[in-house]
Design a protein around this motif. Sequence first.
Motif, PDB file in Angstrom:
ATOM      1  N   PRO A  68       0.790  -1.236  -0.039  1.00 42.86           N
ATOM      2  CA  PRO A  68      -0.141  -0.057  -0.022  1.00 42.86           C
ATOM      3  C   PRO A  68       0.821   1.204  -0.010  1.00 42.86           C
ATOM      4  CG  PRO A  68      -0.799  -1.553   1.573  1.00 42.86           C
ATOM      5  CD  PRO A  68       0.481  -1.991   0.994  1.00 42.86           C
ATOM      6  N   LEU A  69       1.932   1.383   0.558  1.00 43.17           N
ATOM      7  CA  LEU A  69       2.923   2.392   0.577  1.00 43.17           C
ATOM      8  C   LEU A  69       3.260   2.560  -0.698  1.00 43.17           C
ATOM      9  CD1 LEU A  69       4.929   1.841   3.718  1.00 43.17           C
ATOM     10  CD2 LEU A  69       2.882   2.839   3.915  1.00 43.17           C
ATOM     11  N   SER A  70       3.832   1.480  -1.479  1.00 40.66           N
ATOM     12  CA  SER A  70       4.476   1.765  -3.013  1.00 40.66           C
ATOM     13  C   SER A  70       3.287   2.387  -3.632  1.00 40.66           C
ATOM     14  CB  SER A  70       4.802   0.378  -3.215  1.00 40.66           C
ATOM     15  OG  SER A  70       5.076   0.411  -4.706  1.00 40.66           O
ATOM     16  N   VAL A  71       2.015   1.809  -3.601  1.00 40.36           N
ATOM     17  CA  VAL A  71       0.793   2.196  -4.486  1.00 40.36           C
ATOM     18  C   VAL A  71       0.600   3.705  -4.191  1.00 40.36           C
ATOM     19  CG1 VAL A  71      -1.526   1.996  -4.829  1.00 40.36           C
ATOM     20  CG2 VAL A  71      -0.140  -0.041  -4.673  1.00 40.36           C
ATOM     21  N   GLN A  72       0.681   3.849  -2.784  1.00 40.42           N
ATOM     22  CA  GLN A  72       0.231   5.570  -2.656  1.00 40.42           C
ATOM     23  C   GLN A  72       1.368   6.496  -3.030  1.00 40.42           C
ATOM     24  OE1 GLN A  72      -2.419   6.287  -1.605  1.00 40.42           O
ATOM     25  NE2 GLN A  72      -2.188   8.611  -0.905  1.00 40.42           N
ATOM     26  N   PRO A  76      -6.366   6.517   1.552  1.00 37.75           N
ATOM     27  CA  PRO A  76      -6.672   5.454   2.244  1.00 37.75           C
ATOM     28  C   PRO A  76      -6.415   5.590   3.750  1.00 37.75           C
ATOM     29  CG  PRO A  76      -5.467   4.547   0.528  1.00 37.75           C
ATOM     30  CD  PRO A  76      -5.247   6.051   0.590  1.00 37.75           C
ATOM     31  N   GLU A  77      -7.506   5.090   4.676  1.00 31.07           N
ATOM     32  CA  GLU A  77      -7.643   5.401   6.150  1.00 31.07           C
ATOM     33  C   GLU A  77      -6.439   4.473   6.704  1.00 31.07           C
ATOM     34  OE1 GLU A  77      -8.906   7.380   7.811  1.00 31.07           O
ATOM     35  OE2 GLU A  77     -10.103   8.400   6.293  1.00 31.07           O
ATOM     36  N   HIS A  78      -5.873   3.410   6.117  1.00 32.41           N
ATOM     37  CA  HIS A  78      -5.005   2.427   6.906  1.00 32.41           C
ATOM     38  C   HIS A  78      -3.495   2.923   6.696  1.00 32.41           C
ATOM     39  CE1 HIS A  78      -5.313   0.889   2.708  1.00 32.41           C
ATOM     40  NE2 HIS A  78      -4.113   0.730   2.767  1.00 32.41           N
ATOM     41  N   LEU A  79      -3.082   3.912   6.095  1.00 35.52           N
ATOM     42  CA  LEU A  79      -1.850   4.566   5.778  1.00 35.52           C
ATOM     43  C   LEU A  79      -1.331   4.911   7.021  1.00 35.52           C
ATOM     44  CD1 LEU A  79      -1.923   6.017   2.125  1.00 35.52           C
ATOM     45  CD2 LEU A  79      -1.103   3.858   2.710  1.00 35.52           C
ATOM     46  N   PRO A  80       0.080   5.256   6.970  1.00 38.11           N
ATOM     47  CA  PRO A  80       0.550   5.643   8.318  1.00 38.11           C
ATOM     48  C   PRO A  80       0.104   7.291   8.049  1.00 38.11           C
ATOM     49  CG  PRO A  80       2.231   4.555   7.119  1.00 38.11           C
ATOM     50  CD  PRO A  80       1.025   4.467   6.220  1.00 38.11           C
ATOM     51  N   LEU A  81       0.252   7.986   9.228  1.00 41.58           N
ATOM     52  CA  LEU A  81      -0.064   9.218   9.380  1.00 41.58           C
ATOM     53  C   LEU A  81       0.533  10.267   8.443  1.00 41.58           C
ATOM     54  CD1 LEU A  81      -1.791  11.538  10.917  1.00 41.58           C
ATOM     55  CD2 LEU A  81      -0.080  11.470  12.667  1.00 41.58           C
ATOM     56  N   GLU A  82       1.914   9.974   8.575  1.00 44.50           N
ATOM     57  CA  GLU A  82       2.637  11.128   7.596  1.00 44.50           C
ATOM     58  C   GLU A  82       2.283  11.026   6.324  1.00 44.50           C
ATOM     59  OE1 GLU A  82       4.859   9.877  11.512  1.00 44.50           O
ATOM     60  OE2 GLU A  82       3.758   8.878   9.819  1.00 44.50           O
ATOM     61  N   SER A 138      -0.388  13.201   1.632  1.00 47.46           N
ATOM     62  CA  SER A 138      -1.188  13.203   0.540  1.00 47.46           C
ATOM     63  C   SER A 138      -2.589  14.235   0.697  1.00 47.46           C
ATOM     64  CB  SER A 138      -2.047  11.648   0.544  1.00 47.46           C
ATOM     65  OG  SER A 138      -1.158  10.468   0.341  1.00 47.46           O
ATOM     66  N   GLU A 139      -2.787  14.497   1.798  1.00 44.67           N
ATOM     67  CA  GLU A 139      -3.755  15.714   2.042  1.00 44.67           C
ATOM     68  C   GLU A 139      -3.176  16.713   1.632  1.00 44.67           C
ATOM     69  OE1 GLU A 139      -4.705  15.260   5.932  1.00 44.67           O
ATOM     70  OE2 GLU A 139      -6.020  13.499   5.653  1.00 44.67           O
ATOM     71  N   SER A 140      -1.863  17.087   1.934  1.00 45.88           N
ATOM     72  CA  SER A 140      -1.296  18.366   1.736  1.00 45.88           C
ATOM     73  C   SER A 140      -0.983  18.580   0.093  1.00 45.88           C
ATOM     74  CB  SER A 140       0.197  18.447   2.221  1.00 45.88           C
ATOM     75  OG  SER A 140       0.117  18.456   3.489  1.00 45.88           O
ATOM     76  N   PHE A 141      -0.813  17.499  -0.524  1.00 43.04           N
ATOM     77  CA  PHE A 141      -0.704  17.578  -2.023  1.00 43.04           C
ATOM     78  C   PHE A 141      -2.018  17.653  -2.723  1.00 43.04           C
ATOM     79  CE2 PHE A 141      -1.292  15.303  -5.939  1.00 43.04           C
ATOM     80  CZ  PHE A 141      -0.228  15.895  -6.724  1.00 43.04           C
TER      81      PHE A 141
END
Length: 395
Positions: free
Chosen positions: A121-125, A148-154, A159-162
Amino acid sequence: MNRTRFASKSENSSLWNWICRKVISLAVGSIILIAFCMWLRFYIDSKWHEYRMPADVRAELARLVKDPEQNINRYHAIIDRWYGVDYWPPGMGITDWLILAVLVLIVMPVIFTLTLRTARPLSVQISALANAAKSVAQGSFGNNVTIPEHLPLELRSLSESFNGMSMQLERYEKELKKSHVAMAHELRSPLTAATGRLQGMLDGVFEPNETQLKMVMRQLNELNRLVEDLHLLKLADAGQLNLNIVPAGLSEIVREKMAWIAPSAGRAGMSIQHTQNLMLSGMVDPYRIGQVFLILMDNALRYAAEGGVLEISYEATPDTVSVIFRDKGPAVPDELLDDIFTPFVREEVSRSRHSGGSGLGLSIARAICEAHGGRLEVEKHEKGGLVFRVSLRKA
């Protein structure tokens, strides 16, 4: 050449392939390191005990290690005497190597599966972020990535900042295009009028007298004023607006601008009520802040004259002073209130059928306030009309 080809292949590999290679290398390296450390521990212990032996006993043990059956009792006696009864030779037989190989073959796939399943999931994101960033770099603003909700907070925060940055760029692009169109229209209007009047005089349609020349001059003055306003706004946006900041009484500046605009206010049927309940001084450039006050008064005359009253009052905090302009005319719709400071926004948020002005006044006023380290804010009053608040540093 081979080295160049390998480097190119490494640079072009995907993030997922990079993660797989790193995980496999880490797992294999960890197993080898653990096995080596275990062997090294026994090897050092063996060498230490061997160092403590007398030379003749060490030579005898070396012969017996090659063939313990020569004198098995003597071999065990030396081992028990110098190494201890729990000693095990620091070596691995074929059976030991087979057991280790079986364990590696069983455990490593489990480690790979769990690790790669977690990293996928990290790679996909990150890949999605890279593709979206590439699109934004090519000018396709507004591209977002799912979070996705299961990603680490950072990573969620990134992603939100982008997404926020992409939406902001899209909004800026739309505003810039809209501003360019409006700017071209505003510049073209007086230029077209002046050119048409001059062409008419050249063609003999109009007599080239003083009246006609004054009409041309008015259009050119309007064009010059618009260019100066644009220049001032761009200087303020670039942080290059020169200010002569000194302690100055705000009420004196307000009274000066009230006297300047009084004739226009009388013709518009608007009275200006100046509530001077506080004697306040601010750290300002008197000339530029005077421009701000005059712009706000003129804005009230243009769009809120039917309210009949413009109230000017003051407020103070330990660090700031505020000059408040409240009119009682028709307010703009809530959804357009934030756009009131956008350059060339005039007809869309106009509170009157007649417009007037270039649509730059409030933009210039806010830019001057921000250049002072202050703020210019607007809100709708509960009893009608708008309230403009100029907040500045206290002297």
